[in-house]
Write an enzyme that holds these catalytic residues in place. Structure first.
Site, mmCIF file in Angstrom:
data_model
loop_
_atom_site.group_PDB
_atom_site.id
_atom_site.type_symbol
_atom_site.label_atom_id
_atom_site.label_comp_id
_atom_site.label_asym_id
_atom_site.label_seq_id
_atom_site.Cartn_x
_atom_site.Cartn_y
_atom_site.Cartn_z
ATOM 1 C CG HIS A 251 4.150 -10.069 8.122
ATOM 2 N ND1 HIS A 251 3.238 -9.653 7.170
ATOM 3 C CD2 HIS A 251 3.542 -11.065 8.812
ATOM 4 C CE1 HIS A 251 2.124 -10.359 7.299
ATOM 5 N NE2 HIS A 251 2.282 -11.238 8.278
ATOM 6 N NE ARG A 252 10.866 -4.825 7.662
ATOM 7 C CZ ARG A 252 12.145 -4.471 7.803
ATOM 8 N NH1 ARG A 252 12.445 -3.300 8.329
ATOM 9 N NH2 ARG A 252 13.111 -5.301 7.428
#
Length: 418
Positions: free
Chosen positions: A389-390
């Site tokens: 998700h980064r």
């Protein structure tokens, strides 16, 4: 890993043991292919080493004269420790510099800090080998010509080494020989009823890698059910060309990564940066007698579908035989996991660190499906994407997964654009 090449006091260039991938941190020297004073060319194989997974050849990126060999057969050295010193060495081959810039971060030909230690093991001592009546070779003396790693494996699995024929150079018994000779171990149950299995070897390496992934990567998963009826029809048409289901899925993944490059990435935590890779190293999960490995097809974006199919087939066979080299265990930027072969519908696969995403594919089964305004029996599968998700938000991940779903449902249309 530091990319600078350590320079020995004598002025030569040290070639260090490269990162062999899959979390492996050391290897044992099986034999040298060169001697001090030999002239070597760039990318020439200089040594054969054994890891927890396989026996592999190690090429040196430097051209020059071998000034020193830092170890003997039987020595176990750490990744990043000097392997050879090359006098008058040319610069590393451009291919290797490219591979250091792109890929998973596991450098094919790595240059370590030079501070790693080499642990001394019992050397492999040559023994006289005599032929037997059945054509097999047996040593005329003891001890057998074995590496310490193989001795430990034989002891672990209660393999009688005197009955094992070695397939290595000069009849040396290798890991694959012991694994072929061993019989399934009976469960060892403690009085409490518990059974304990040590995490070591390949299983231990996989455990370390998966634990690191879950510890460092904030992952999220998304999935979708898709109608794969036309995909199976396309596979049947292309089967005479050697193109199977996995190759078609790989083709779609490569195309999807071109459209959504955010997922062809990794995170450099030290510099707090997202690194989007210009090249695609497509890894695919493969179950082997030794356990789970992830062979990599490098530069998958430059291949046709037929070339992808051939490369996947070759890597699969090499994985099963324990013959994957460092080049085919590193450099991955995205992984495809077809767990449907195990008869399951869905999963949330763990990202292959340090990559940013992994696609899982479930089994294809008959299910009722709304098709052209009517209820019909169709071939349905589930696609599952786990992503870091980064590197992106759900919109990008959803767009990538929806693109793959459209390719599966309309493969002919998709292939026309590839």
């Amino acid at each position: 890993m530091n990319s600078a090449v350590p320079t020995p006091p004598n002025g030569g260039t040290a070639f260090t043991l490269p990162d062999l991938g899959e979390g492996l941190t050391e290897a044992e020297i099986v034999r040298w292919h060169v001697a001090v004073g030999d002239r070597v060319e760039a990318d020439q194989v200089v040594a054969e080493v054994e890891t927890a997974k396989a026996v592999v050849d190690v090429p040196c990126p430097h051209a020059g004269v071998v000034e020193a060999l830092h170890g003997e057969p039987g020595d176990v050295i750490a990744v990043g420790s000097p392997l050879t010193t090359i006098a008058g060495a040319d610069a590393p081959h451009e291919q290797h510099r490219t591979e250091e810039r792109a890929g998973s971060g596991n450098v094919l030909v790595g240059y370590g800090t030079g501070g790693a230690k080499r642990r001394r093991r019992n050397r492999i001592r040559p023994v006289h080998v005599v032929p037997q009546a059945n054509g097999a070779a047996r040593s005329a003396g003891a001890p057998r010509v074995l590496s310490p790693i193989v001795r430990r494996l034989a002891k672990q699995h209660a393999v009688d080494l005197s009955s094992v024929d070695g397939s290595g150079p000069g009849g040396v018994i290798l890991r694959r020989d012991v694994e072929a000779a061993r019989v399934p171990e009976p469960p060892v149950t403690e009085p409490s009823g518990e059974t304990r299995v040590p995490l070591r070897g390949l299983r231990g390496a996989v455990a370390d890698k998966l634990t690191r992934s879950r510890r460092e990567i904030p992952d999220a998963s998304t999935w979708v059910d898709v109608d794969a009826t036309l995909l199976l029809e396309a596979r049947d048409v292309l089967k005479p060309r050697g193109i199977g289901l996995l190759a078609l899925l790989a083709r779609f993944c490569v195309a999807g990564l071109r459209r959504f490059p955010e997922l062809n990435a990794s995170v450099d935590a030290d510099r707090n940066e997202i690194v989007q890779h210009s090249r695609i190293g497509l890894g695919f999960a493969a179950q082997t007698p030794r356990g789970l490995v992830v062979p990599v097809v490098r530069d998958a974006h430059e291949m046709t579908t037929a070339q992808l199919a051939e490369a996947i087939s070759q890597r699969t066979e090499q994985a099963r035989e324990g013959e994957l080299g460092p080049k085919h265990l590193t450099g991955g930027t995205f992984t495809l996991n077809n767990y449907g072969v195990f008869g399951v519908d869905g999963s949330t696969p763990i990202i292959n660190h340090p990559e940013a995403a992994i696609l899982g594919v479930g089994r294809i089964v008959d299910k009722p499906w709304a098709f052209q305004g009517e209820l019909a029996l169709r071939k349905v599968t589930q696609l599952s994407l786990t992503f870091d998700h980064r590197v992106c938000d759900g919109g990008t991940a959803g767009g990538f997964l929806r693109y793959l779903a459209d390719c599966v449902e309309n493969p002919v249309t998709a292939l026309a654009d590839l």
